[in-house]
Design an enzyme around this catalytic site. Structure first.
Site, mmCIF file in Angstrom:
data_model
loop_
_atom_site.group_PDB
_atom_site.id
_atom_site.type_symbol
_atom_site.label_atom_id
_atom_site.label_comp_id
_atom_site.label_asym_id
_atom_site.label_seq_id
_atom_site.Cartn_x
_atom_site.Cartn_y
_atom_site.Cartn_z
ATOM 1 N N LYS A 148 -2.912 -8.675 -6.964
ATOM 2 C CA LYS A 148 -3.255 -9.708 -7.943
ATOM 3 C C LYS A 148 -4.509 -10.433 -7.484
ATOM 4 C CE LYS A 148 -1.394 -11.276 -11.783
ATOM 5 N NZ LYS A 148 -0.545 -10.535 -12.726
ATOM 6 N N HIS A 188 0.822 -1.220 0.000
ATOM 7 C CA HIS A 188 0.000 0.000 0.000
ATOM 8 C C HIS A 188 0.848 1.258 0.000
ATOM 9 C CE1 HIS A 188 -3.374 -2.578 1.956
ATOM 10 N NE2 HIS A 188 -3.482 -2.567 0.650
ATOM 11 N N HIS A 189 2.142 1.138 -0.313
ATOM 12 C CA HIS A 189 2.990 2.337 -0.243
ATOM 13 C C HIS A 189 2.576 3.362 -1.285
ATOM 14 C CE1 HIS A 189 4.983 0.495 -3.652
ATOM 15 N NE2 HIS A 189 5.671 1.603 -3.852
#
Ligand code: NAD
Length: 472
Positions: free
Chosen positions: A106, A64-65
């Site tokens: 994914k 989540h960066h």
């Protein structure tokens, strides 16, 4: 995967660790980059005929960066949590390598799409999308799926329609998924983007004289021999564009039903027609059938393009590989322990997370198009054309000579969407390779391109975390 081989995710982690030691980054930061941030495993029922099928499905958000997260959806019987986690992790590194501002994700459904009717596939896809909406795992600013193995623009259109049904009035809703049909908020050039990206990368990689000399090859793409495993979306376009724009000679092809070989080159279009007519690539006039489909991997050639699935080159067949260059068009086709053997043999492996990044790059362009609600080229195409026309007229007046109509049209043409997409893709693939190659050349203790590509990714991701103040 059996205990004698690492799992796909373990393979990715092993490659990560191999690169991490070259970064000097703090252990905690490396750990945060390496782990999967969120794993959503689901089961849902779908009525197929008179029966109910309980579908096993996943969506993994690896990092989540940067948001949204981004990554394809795979339909295959080989789908499991380990595979989806590995593919999501690769997406994070891939996006960083090509400067696409997304975290990796994914999705996967454990189904064989060939065993379902189209209407049933639609039901399954819509139900999966509903599950994602329910858990807030999809949205233009949250997580944006795309096609992968076993899915294409048709499935993406179903996802879009389901999303918009639930999110009526959300202005940017078309950006909830990419790889859509062009008439459904898609972008020209997305279908062939991954294969085209493979070609741009290959052309760049083989252009360096000193690198090619080490492999016993001359520089330049023209005339290089190629073998492709998997003539799906990625493999077909990689082969087609390499032949048409690079003058590459396709000498071997492997598909589900078997493999063929032709020393003086296969006619790809004729082969596709033959497969459509007979249902198989085998017995193609002029070509030789190989005993097993895996035999194609062991053919003598300049460039081997595995474009089917992961774990195709193992420590068992690695010693028999004769290609000079392996272009990982698929994700994870070379297992980590097999790569050690290939490198010892002096084979160059161009890593998946760089060479197949063309798909996500053009998906990024599609997402930007959706957010801007406008086709690329619409504002400037005519303006550019008129400016160039004025220039031509001035040149004609000054020289007293006329420029031919054909030449004039060529010189004054304003860019269409497809021109801009391909130009952006080419620039991305060339620039990213130059960054990776620079790391490879500068750091003498880095012995392979995958490690260099990982270092490139880790430098960028860690810099994001540091700027955010999470790891000062
Ligand atoms: P696809 O379903 O369009 O094509 C895959 C092809 O491989 C099919 O034709 C299938 O019959 C063939 N195949 C399967 N097993 C095989 C085997 N053992 N030997 C020979 N052929 C075999 O899938 P795709 O979208 O082209 O994806 C292929 C690979 O590329 C996957 O690893 C995927 O993750 C990766 N990839 C795809 C994209 C994309 O944009 N579609 C982007 C990046 C990476």
């Amino acid at each position: 995967m059996s205990s004698k081989h690492p799992s796909f995710f373990q393979s990715v982690e092993r490659n990560f660790d191999k690169a991490a030691i070259h970064t000097g980054l703090p252990k905690g930061l490396l750990e945060q980059i390496k782990v999967c941030n969120a794993v959503y495993q689901m089961r849902f029922p779908v009525k197929i005929g008179k029966d109910y099928h309980v579908i096993e499905a996943y969506r993994v958000q690896h990092s989540h960066h940067r948001l949204p997260t981004k990554g394809g959806i795979r339909y295959s019987m080989a789908v499991n949590q380990d595979e989806v986690m590995a593919l999501a992790a690769l997406m994070t590194y891939k996006c960083a390598i090509v400067d696409v501002p997304f975290g990796g994700a994914k999705g996967g459904l454990k189904i064989d799409p060939r065993s379902y009717k189209e209407a049933d596939l639609q039901k399954i896809t819509r139900r999966y999308t509903t599950e994602l909406i329910r858990k807030n795992f999809i949205g233009p600013g949250i997580d944006v799926p795309a096609p992968d193995y076993g899915t294409g623009s048709r499935e993406m259109a179903w996802i879009l329609d389901t999303y918009q049904t639930f999110k009526n009035g959300e202005i940017d809703s078309a950006g909830c998924v990419t790889g859509k049909p062009v008439n459904q908020h898609g972008i020209n050039g997305r279908t062939e983007a991954t294969g085209r990206g493979v070609f741009y990368s290959l052309r760049e990689v083989v252009s360096y004289k000193e690198d090619m000399a080490k492999l016993g090859l001359t520089p330049g793409i023209a005339g290089k021999t190629m073998v492709v495993q998997g003539l799906g979306n990625v493999g077909y376009y990689a082969a087609k564009i390499s032949i048409e724009e690079g003058d590459v000679k396709l000498i071997g092809v492997s598909e589900y039903e078997g493999a063929i070989y032709k020393e003086d080159g296969l006619d790809l279009d004729a082969l596709m027609k033959h497969r459509k007519k007979t249902g198989s690539i085998l017995d193609f006039p002029g070509a030789k059938n190989l005993k097993k489909r895996e035999d194609a991997l062991e053919l003598e050639c300049d460039i081997l393009v595995p474009a089917a699935l992961e774990n195709q080159i193992t420590k068992e067949n690695a010693p028999r590989i004769k290609a000079k260059i392996i272009a990982e068009a698929a994700n994870g086709p070379v297992m980590a322990d097999a790569e050690d053997i290939l490198l010892k043999k002096g084979i160059m492996v161009i890593p998946d997370m760089y060479i197949n990044a063309g798909g996500v790059t053009v998906s990024y362009f599609e997402w930007l198009k959706n957010l801007s609600h406008m086709r690329f080229g619409r504002m400037q195409k005519r303006f550019d054309h008129n400016t160039y026309m004025n220039l031509m007229t001035t040149v004609e007046e000054m020289t007293g000579k006329k420029i031919g109509t054909k030449e004039k049209l060529l010189i004054t043409r304003g860019a269409e969407e497809i021109d801009l997409v391909n130009s952006g893709l080419e620039e991305t693939m060339v620039y990213a390779y130059q960054e990776i190659r620079q790391i490879f050349k500068k750091k003498k203790d880095i012995k392979d391109l995958r490690t260099a590509a990982f270092v490139s990714a880790l430098n960028k991701i860690s810099s994001d975390y540091m700027t955010l103040g999470i790891f000062p």
